[in-house]
Write a protein that holds these residues in place. Structure first.
Motif, PDB file in Angstrom:
ATOM      1  N   GLU A 124      72.950  56.439  51.990  1.00 17.80           N
ATOM      2  CA  GLU A 124      74.159  55.615  52.118  1.00 17.80           C
ATOM      3  C   GLU A 124      73.961  54.243  51.473  1.00 17.80           C
ATOM      4  O   GLU A 124      74.864  53.727  50.821  1.00 17.80           O
ATOM      5  CB  GLU A 124      74.561  55.469  53.591  1.00 17.80           C
ATOM      6  N   GLN A 125      72.783  53.658  51.658  1.00 15.22           N
ATOM      7  CA  GLN A 125      72.500  52.364  51.040  1.00 15.22           C
ATOM      8  C   GLN A 125      72.475  52.488  49.519  1.00 15.22           C
ATOM      9  O   GLN A 125      72.952  51.615  48.805  1.00 15.22           O
ATOM     10  CB  GLN A 125      71.165  51.813  51.543  1.00 15.22           C
ATOM     11  N   MET A 164      66.507  47.075  48.476  1.00 14.70           N
ATOM     12  CA  MET A 164      67.728  47.883  48.587  1.00 14.70           C
ATOM     13  C   MET A 164      68.525  47.871  47.284  1.00 14.70           C
ATOM     14  O   MET A 164      69.739  47.767  47.282  1.00 14.70           O
ATOM     15  CB  MET A 164      68.613  47.418  49.748  1.00 14.70           C
ATOM     16  N   GLU A 165      67.806  47.980  46.158  1.00 13.02           N
ATOM     17  CA  GLU A 165      68.442  48.011  44.853  1.00 13.02           C
ATOM     18  C   GLU A 165      68.259  49.389  44.228  1.00 13.02           C
ATOM     19  O   GLU A 165      67.262  50.060  44.476  1.00 13.02           O
ATOM     20  CB  GLU A 165      67.815  46.966  43.921  1.00 13.02           C
ATOM     21  N   SER A 166      69.228  49.771  43.430  1.00 12.62           N
ATOM     22  CA  SER A 166      69.153  51.027  42.704  1.00 12.62           C
ATOM     23  C   SER A 166      68.295  50.818  41.457  1.00 12.62           C
ATOM     24  O   SER A 166      68.463  49.849  40.734  1.00 12.62           O
ATOM     25  CB  SER A 166      70.560  51.464  42.301  1.00 12.62           C
ATOM     26  N   ARG A 167      67.341  51.728  41.219  1.00 12.37           N
ATOM     27  CA  ARG A 167      66.488  51.666  40.039  1.00 12.37           C
ATOM     28  C   ARG A 167      66.629  52.969  39.261  1.00 12.37           C
ATOM     29  O   ARG A 167      66.552  54.051  39.831  1.00 12.37           O
ATOM     30  CB  ARG A 167      65.022  51.505  40.416  1.00 12.37           C
ATOM     31  N   ASP A 216      67.905  62.398  31.493  1.00 14.40           N
ATOM     32  CA  ASP A 216      66.727  61.724  30.963  1.00 14.40           C
ATOM     33  C   ASP A 216      66.101  60.692  31.900  1.00 14.40           C
ATOM     34  O   ASP A 216      65.216  59.952  31.498  1.00 14.40           O
ATOM     35  CB  ASP A 216      67.068  61.057  29.633  1.00 14.40           C
ATOM     36  N   SER A 217      66.537  60.643  33.163  1.00 15.14           N
ATOM     37  CA  SER A 217      65.980  59.635  34.075  1.00 15.14           C
ATOM     38  C   SER A 217      66.045  60.082  35.532  1.00 15.14           C
ATOM     39  O   SER A 217      66.756  61.015  35.883  1.00 15.14           O
ATOM     40  CB  SER A 217      66.708  58.306  33.896  1.00 15.14           C
ATOM     41  N   PHE A 218      65.268  59.382  36.342  1.00  8.93           N
ATOM     42  CA  PHE A 218      65.282  59.557  37.788  1.00  8.93           C
ATOM     43  C   PHE A 218      65.876  58.305  38.412  1.00  8.93           C
ATOM     44  O   PHE A 218      65.655  57.193  37.930  1.00  8.93           O
ATOM     45  CB  PHE A 218      63.861  59.768  38.332  1.00  8.93           C
ATOM     46  N   HIS A 219      66.593  58.475  39.508  1.00 10.96           N
ATOM     47  CA  HIS A 219      67.220  57.362  40.213  1.00 10.96           C
ATOM     48  C   HIS A 219      66.546  57.195  41.566  1.00 10.96           C
ATOM     49  O   HIS A 219      66.350  58.173  42.294  1.00 10.96           O
ATOM     50  CB  HIS A 219      68.715  57.634  40.405  1.00 10.96           C
ATOM     51  N   PHE A 220      66.225  55.945  41.896  1.00  8.44           N
ATOM     52  CA  PHE A 220      65.533  55.614  43.136  1.00  8.44           C
ATOM     53  C   PHE A 220      66.250  54.481  43.855  1.00  8.44           C
ATOM     54  O   PHE A 220      66.957  53.687  43.234  1.00  8.44           O
ATOM     55  CB  PHE A 220      64.107  55.130  42.840  1.00  8.44           C
ATOM     56  N   LEU A 221      66.029  54.386  45.158  1.00 10.66           N
ATOM     57  CA  LEU A 221      66.408  53.209  45.929  1.00 10.66           C
ATOM     58  C   LEU A 221      65.130  52.419  46.148  1.00 10.66           C
ATOM     59  O   LEU A 221      64.134  52.957  46.645  1.00 10.66           O
ATOM     60  CB  LEU A 221      67.014  53.595  47.282  1.00 10.66           C
ATOM     61  N   SER A 222      65.144  51.161  45.751  1.00 11.17           N
ATOM     62  CA  SER A 222      63.982  50.297  45.885  1.00 11.17           C
ATOM     63  C   SER A 222      63.988  49.641  47.268  1.00 11.17           C
ATOM     64  O   SER A 222      64.993  49.069  47.686  1.00 11.17           O
ATOM     65  CB  SER A 222      64.027  49.225  44.802  1.00 11.17           C
TER      66      SER A 222
END
Length: 108
Positions: free
Chosen positions: A85-86, A50-53, A40-46
């Motif tokens: 990797e980040q 350098m934060e996971s969203r 139900d969601s998408f994961h991104f690196l901001s």
């Protein structure tokens, strides 16, 4: 009609190495590098934080449609591998984000 919606969402969905500029809302000014999707969601690196969203799929679809998420480019593979990797490192030390209700710790 549901089949047509599924086809449209497939073509609007983020793809590996895609980068989106956030042009409005709480995360305005950030770049989101697509990493993975769950049910139900998408994961991104901001970037640059350098934060996971984690963003619900319907919010991503409406953000792309309303031009709040503007696709900037597809990253070269070597740059994406560094971002990957980040992202993994960021997920090891996940903090809370007051803007995402599911990340606010309960007081039970």
């Amino acid at each position: 009609m549901k089949l047509l919606d599924g086809i449209v969402n497939y073509f609007r969905s983020p793809k590996s190495r895609d980068v989106y500029a956030v042009t409005g809302g709480d995360y305005m000014g950030e770049f989101l590098v697509y990493m993975e999707k769950t049910d139900d969601s998408f994961h991104f690196l901001s970037l640059p934080n350098m934060e996971s969203r984690v963003v619900p799929k319907n919010a991503v679809y409406s953000g792309i449609e309303d031009k709040i998420l503007d696709k900037v480019e597809r990253l070269p593979r070597d740059v994406y591998s560094i971002c990957r990797e980040q992202y993994k490192e960021s997920n090891k030390t996940v903090g809370t984000d007051d803007n995402v209700p599911s990340n606010i710790p309960s007081e039970t």
